[in-house]
Design an enzyme around this catalytic site. Structure first.
Site, short mmCIF file in Angstrom:
data_model
loop_
_atom_site.label_atom_id
_atom_site.label_comp_id
_atom_site.label_asym_id
_atom_site.label_seq_id
_atom_site.Cartn_x
_atom_site.Cartn_y
_atom_site.Cartn_z
N ASP A 17 0.99 -1.14 0.19
CA ASP A 17 0.02 -0.03 0.01
C ASP A 17 1.19 1.15 -0.01
O ASP A 17 0.68 2.00 -0.69
CB ASP A 17 -0.89 -0.04 1.30
CG ASP A 17 -1.82 -1.30 1.10
OD1 ASP A 17 -1.63 -2.29 2.11
OD2 ASP A 17 -2.63 -1.19 0.26
N TYR A 193 5.84 -14.30 -0.31
CA TYR A 193 5.22 -14.83 0.80
C TYR A 193 5.73 -16.25 1.39
O TYR A 193 6.47 -16.90 0.58
CB TYR A 193 3.70 -14.67 0.89
CG TYR A 193 3.12 -13.44 0.45
CD1 TYR A 193 2.48 -13.54 -1.01
CD2 TYR A 193 3.36 -12.44 0.81
CE1 TYR A 193 2.06 -12.23 -1.43
CE2 TYR A 193 2.78 -10.97 0.39
CZ TYR A 193 2.07 -11.20 -0.65
OH TYR A 193 1.90 -9.98 -1.28
N GLN A 255 13.74 1.50 -3.18
CA GLN A 255 12.74 0.97 -4.32
C GLN A 255 13.73 1.24 -5.78
O GLN A 255 13.66 0.15 -6.35
CB GLN A 255 11.61 1.91 -4.44
CG GLN A 255 10.35 1.65 -3.40
CD GLN A 255 9.11 2.43 -3.76
OE1 GLN A 255 9.24 3.41 -4.16
NE2 GLN A 255 7.99 1.49 -3.55
N ARG A 271 5.77 -10.52 -5.55
CA ARG A 271 4.54 -10.80 -4.92
C ARG A 271 3.75 -9.45 -5.06
O ARG A 271 4.16 -8.36 -5.60
CB ARG A 271 4.86 -11.10 -3.52
CG ARG A 271 5.52 -10.03 -2.52
CD ARG A 271 5.71 -10.41 -1.29
NE ARG A 271 5.57 -9.50 -0.14
CZ ARG A 271 6.36 -9.39 0.85
NH1 ARG A 271 7.05 -10.27 1.19
NH2 ARG A 271 5.89 -8.28 1.66
N GLU A 273 1.70 -6.35 -5.30
CA GLU A 273 1.11 -5.53 -6.53
C GLU A 273 2.38 -4.64 -6.98
O GLU A 273 2.55 -4.60 -8.23
CB GLU A 273 -0.04 -4.55 -6.09
CG GLU A 273 -0.50 -3.47 -7.15
CD GLU A 273 -1.80 -2.96 -6.71
OE1 GLU A 273 -2.56 -3.46 -6.00
OE2 GLU A 273 -1.89 -1.86 -7.23
N SER A 275 5.80 -4.67 -6.79
CA SER A 275 7.14 -5.42 -7.14
C SER A 275 6.38 -6.38 -8.46
O SER A 275 7.40 -6.61 -9.20
CB SER A 275 7.50 -6.48 -6.15
OG SER A 275 6.59 -7.55 -5.73
#
Ligand code: TRH
Length: 377
Positions: A17, A193, A255, A271, A273, A275
């Site tokens: 987010d 994950y 980033q 994983r 959104e 990346s």
């Protein structure tokens, strides 16, 4: 007078987010005549993405963005000209009440999660009247021209292609992370994950004739990696060799540096959104570990993307990619499907670049938001 934009972000869990909203805020501030405020309820994850940030500061300037701590005891501020409510994070009640009191109520946008599902196009940019009398517009990122597009800052693809042509720059970057790969080793990055399928994948890589150097940023997959290695602790800098596989743990980096890691690698497991999108801009084959949702809704999202992404591949290459992606997301044995994918390597590698350039030919999400604002004025 610059138009003012307020972007609100609640850190649900993980980094996506804040990863998406921080990237959007920086791009709007850098490429448009906007004054951007990013409201974040938890500054700790932000500080991991932006090491220069002070996680205790109530307000700070970073990369041209005014980053503000979104406190539970909200202090009233004048709403901006444009308000972006990211991922339906629910704005402070006082802020919502203050909106219609402005001379002109703000343009209120709800930025949705990324999905390749067909219905997204039909819902993109639809207004929804709200109790405070202001319309909220649902703004959907996406892969089709009938959506808001994907986050992509100006010059990104040219920069990535130049970097991928420059072996010395890649070696220098990797050395900066303590990575010295053996000559001819395949580089794979792993950001995922927890995944029960990891052990079988690593067994296959270790037994392979080709050497692989696996680069694993600190994160949720380290536990599975530790168990496979049979060690009781892993931290950034740790390096282990098992057969043809070298495993190296990396620090969580900014980033921009994570982008370069993706650009250096031949294959990227990603994983969530942000990346996931950044690996597409790297123009290399990727493996997406989707964020699990209740009622298995994530499988529909995974298949919707695969249906779009795999178009144009030979049946054998399409099936090989689908098997690896579905196997990984199901935590299943990865041995056979990984070996089958190796037979399609050239085709899936060329396809990854083609997909990237096709996506990069569409307007990016920040451009779509800026255009929507200009048309609204
Ligand atoms: O961290 P995530 O799993 O975030 C998830 C997703 O966004 C998901 O959609 C959302 O519902 C959930 O959070 C709440 O994965 P994602 O989206 O890739 O975000 C990770 C961010 O971390 C991304 O901006 C890339 C960044 N990153 C770095 O900056 N440095 C690093 O070293 C690494 C590994 C990642």
């Amino acid at each position: 007078m610059k138009a003012t934009w307020d972007i609100f972000c609640t850190v649900v869990d993980n980094y996506g987010d804040i990863g998406v909203t921080w990237r959007l805020a920086r791009q709007l501030a850098a490429e448009y005549p906007f004054s951007v405020r990013l409201w974040v309820d938890d500054l700790q994850p932000f500080a991991r993405l932006c090491p220069a940030a002070d996680p205790q500061a109530e307000q700070q300037w970073q990369d041209g963005v005014s980053v503000c701590h979104w406190r539970k005891d909200w202090q009233t501020v004048e709403p901006a000209d444009v308000v972006i409510e990211a991922f339906a994070c629910r704005l402070p009640a006082a802020y919502i009440e203050a909106m219609p009191k402005r001379t002109r109520a703000p343009l209120w946008l709800n930025l949705e999660y990324l999905s390749a599902e067909d219905w997204v196009s039909g819902c993109h940019a639809l207004p929804s009247p709200q109790p405070n009398g202001v319309r909220k517009i649902f703004f959907f990122p996406g892969f089709r021209p009938t959506t808001g597009g994907l986050l992509r800052e100006a010059g990104l693809i040219d920069q990535r292609q130049a970097f991928q042509q420059d072996i010395a720059a890649q070696h220098q970057f990797l050395q900066g992370l303590g990575v010295v790969a053996a000559e001819g080793a395949r580089l794979i990055s792993l950001f995922a994950y927890e995944n029960a399928g990891l052990a079988s994948w690593l067994d296959t890589l270790a037994a392979d004739s080709q050497h692989t150097h696996l680069l694993v940023p600190e994160g949720r997959i380290l536990g599975d990696l530790q168990r496979w290695l049979g060690v009781d602790a892993l931290q950034a800098g740790t390096l282990h060799v098992r057969g043809a596989l070298t495993v190296q743990v990396l620090p969580f980096v900014r980033q921009e540096q994570y982008d370069r890691l993706l650009w250096c690698c031949d294959f990227n497991a990603v994983r969530g959104e942000d990346s996931f999108v950044r690996a597409q801009w790297a123009g290399r084959p990727l493996l997406w570990h989707i964020y699990e949702q209740d009622d298995d809704a994530h499988w529909i999202k995974l298949d919707a993307f695969l249906d779009l992404y795999l178009k144009g591949l030979s049946p054998a290459a399409e099936q090989a990619m689908r098997d690896v992606w579905r196997g990984w997301n199901a935590g299943q044995d990865m041995g056979q499907c990984w070996l089958a994918l190796q037979k399609q390597w050239l085709e899936v590698s060329q396809h990854a670049e083609r997909w990237c350039l096709e996506q990069a030919s569409q307007p990016d999400l920040a451009a779509a938001l800026a255009l929507f604002y200009r048309n609204w004025l």
